[in-house]
Design an enzyme around this catalytic site. Structure first.
Site, PDB file in Angstrom:
ATOM      1  N   LYS A  97       0.843  -1.205   0.000  1.00 56.38           N
ATOM      2  CA  LYS A  97       0.000   0.000   0.000  1.00 56.38           C
ATOM      3  C   LYS A  97       0.876   1.251   0.000  1.00 56.38           C
ATOM      4  CE  LYS A  97      -3.096   2.645   2.786  1.00 56.38           C
ATOM      5  NZ  LYS A  97      -3.401   2.915   4.170  1.00 56.38           N
ATOM      6  N   ASP A 113      -6.870   0.748   0.068  1.00 55.72           N
ATOM      7  CA  ASP A 113      -7.090   1.098   1.476  1.00 55.72           C
ATOM      8  C   ASP A 113      -8.479   0.585   1.857  1.00 55.72           C
ATOM      9  OD1 ASP A 113      -8.908   2.766   0.345  1.00 55.72           O
ATOM     10  OD2 ASP A 113      -7.974   4.629   0.984  1.00 55.72           O
TER      11      ASP A 113
END
Ligand code: SF4
Length: 220
Positions: free
Chosen positions: A129, A147
């Site tokens: 991420k 997310d």
């Protein structure tokens, strides 16, 4: 049972969803974490784990005044840095990761943030991420940041099935055109904060309701 969507139907629906998102939210790249340099964004993303961007932005105002370079963070005192970021939660792990990450930046990359997934993942505390945020926001490389909003809403829209963020990233890569990878996260965060909120999505007022298989619209 609802008829299974063909590949062609899915492709058409994806295009319509993307057009609707572009129309509603525009196509400008926005980063919700305040930063002036690549290394500041890297640290802000590490700090944002299990925490809102707004809270991170409040803390980084003073933090980046106190620590002005990766070198400053690499040489920081662990206990002192923990105090500085205490309000963001998971402060011990985050402080440790930031110091190790900046030590890596100094020893292996001359204080610069690398621009490949492999090198980014080699830094302490950096997962896919974080690496994707850097690749997309700093280096303009097509990348999908998964997310909490992207995970939830991509599944609601039927563009992903997995629970695992990395698998969702690959599922979305197959469904979304490359030129929309960076924007997907930006637009879906906006949708997730305002309309498709986690606790009770406001499907009635959602501009994607005609295109969303999860739309819950009560008859009036
Ligand atoms: S229609 Fe409802 S579930 Fe689908 S994206 Fe909009 S708010 Fe979310």
């Amino acid at each position: 049972m609802a008829k299974r969507e063909t590949k062609a139907e899915l492709k058409e629906r994806v295009e319509k969803v993307l057009n609707a998102l572009d129309q509603e939210y525009g196509t400008e790249y926005i980063c919700y974490l305040n930063h002036e340099t690549p290394w500041q964004l890297l640290i802000a993303v590490i700090l944002s784990a299990q925490c809102t961007d707004a809270r991170v932005n409040m803390v980084t105002v003073d933090l980046f005044q106190k620590y002005k370079s990766p070198k400053d963070f690499a040489e920081a005192d662990l206990r002192e840095l923990e105090k500085d970021i205490h309000s963001l939660g998971f402060y011990h792990m985050k402080a440790k990761n930031i110091i190790s990450c900046c030590q890596d930046l100094m020893s292996r990359f001359g204080g610069n943030v690398p621009d490949t997934m492999e090198e980014l993942l080699s830094l302490a505390g950096v997962g896919r991420k974080t690496a994707n945020v850097i690749l997309g926001n700093i280096y303009d490389q097509p990348s999908i940041v998964v997310d909490t909003h992207v995970k939830r809403i991509s599944k609601k829209l039927g563009f992903a099935k997995s629970e695992d963020p990395e698998k969702i990233e690959y599922e979305l890569m197959k469904v979304l055109p490359k030129e929309h990878w960076i924007l997907w996260n930006i637009q879906i965060i906006t949708l997730g904060r305002s309309i498709c909120v986690a606790r009770s999505p406001k499907c009635v007022e959602c501009f994607l309701r005609e295109l969303c298989p999860s739309a819950q619209i009560q008859p009036s």
